[in-house]
Design a protein around this motif. Structure first.
Motif, PDB file in Angstrom:
ATOM      1  N   ARG A   7       0.481  -1.520   0.471  1.00  0.00           N
ATOM      2  CA  ARG A   7       0.229  -0.005  -0.016  1.00  0.00           C
ATOM      3  C   ARG A   7       0.994   1.241   0.243  1.00  0.00           C
ATOM      4  O   ARG A   7       0.401   2.308  -0.528  1.00  0.00           O
ATOM      5  CB  ARG A   7      -1.208   0.096   1.230  1.00  0.00           C
ATOM      6  N   ARG A   8       1.628   0.878   0.724  1.00  0.00           N
ATOM      7  CA  ARG A   8       2.610   2.311   0.808  1.00  0.00           C
ATOM      8  C   ARG A   8       4.123   1.988   0.356  1.00  0.00           C
ATOM      9  O   ARG A   8       4.521   1.140   1.072  1.00  0.00           O
ATOM     10  CB  ARG A   8       2.625   2.904   2.075  1.00  0.00           C
ATOM     11  N   VAL A  31      -0.336   2.178  -4.744  1.00  0.00           N
ATOM     12  CA  VAL A  31       0.657   1.944  -3.603  1.00  0.00           C
ATOM     13  C   VAL A  31       0.818   3.656  -3.961  1.00  0.00           C
ATOM     14  O   VAL A  31       1.005   4.546  -4.929  1.00  0.00           O
ATOM     15  CB  VAL A  31       1.383   1.486  -4.214  1.00  0.00           C
ATOM     16  N   ASP A 100       5.306  -0.931   3.225  1.00  0.00           N
ATOM     17  CA  ASP A 100       5.482  -2.495   2.389  1.00  0.00           C
ATOM     18  C   ASP A 100       6.500  -2.298   1.255  1.00  0.00           C
ATOM     19  O   ASP A 100       6.684  -3.545   1.275  1.00  0.00           O
ATOM     20  CB  ASP A 100       3.985  -2.393   1.838  1.00  0.00           C
TER      21      ASP A 100
END
Length: 199
Positions: A7-8, A31, A100
């Motif tokens: 997601r990041r 993302v 992530d």
């Protein structure tokens, strides 16, 4: 966890081969992207929405770029064990979010050394923040996917496509192993160079 949702992501690369395509793929998968310096400029020029690492740290890049990512707001987000409730409570209490994916390749010290630069100029091409992020994310491969070079982009994209933008544990472990091998080689190269030069 077996499958890690991505997601990041932090992207900070010297070799920008394939960077825009890789970052575009991540962005299209939802993302959130964070980046530094020239990497961020290239992605912004390509029309991507990329936040500055300074927005995470609340602190500007300083000392001519020597200090950018060396900050607890970055490394807490990389080193947090997502399976440890206390780690996640700590992040929440500090209003931080975990990362992530960490995509980093290092300053090309071999090229700098081959140019015959003076020792002081060559030393400026020794990457510090990059190896720190690489090693932190490789250590925490149970919770982070580390991508240490452009040659891994296709494999990563294939895996994320096959798993609804989640990274399987075997991929994370393999790339962690590759990362430690790469940072070890990088340090050995620098040690050899410094050992062969007069102060």
């Amino acid at each position: 966890m077996d499958l890690l949702p991505i997601r990041r992501a932090i992207l900070s690369v010297t070799d920008k081969t394939g960077l825009v395509d890789f970052a575009s793929f991540l962005a299209q998968g939802g993302v959130a992207l964070f980046s530094t310096g020239g990497t961020r400029r290239k992605l912004l020029d390509a029309g991507l929405d990329v936040a500055s690492v300074s927005e995470v740290t609340g602190f500007p890049e300083i000392l001519g770029g020597r200090v950018k990512t060396l900050h607890p707001h970055i490394h807490a987000g990389i080193l947090a064990d997502k399976d440890d409730p206390e780690h996640m409570r700590t992040l929440a209490g500090l209003h931080l979010a975990p990362f992530d994916l960490v995509c980093v390749n290092l300053y090309d010290f071999a090229h700098a050394a081959a140019q015959g630069l003076g020792l002081k100029d060559a030393v400026e091409q020794i990457d510090i923040g990059g190896p720190c992020m690489l090693r932190a994310s490789a250590k925490n491969f149970h919770s982070v996917l580390v991508v240490p070079g452009a040659m891994h982009y296709e494999r990563v994209m294939d895996a994320l496509r096959a798993n609804d933008m989640a990274a399987p544990l075997p991929l994370r472990r393999d790339l962690a192993c590759e990362t430690f091998a790469r940072t070890s080689e990088y340090d050995a190269m620098i040690a050899g160079y410094l050992g062969s030069r007069d102060a």
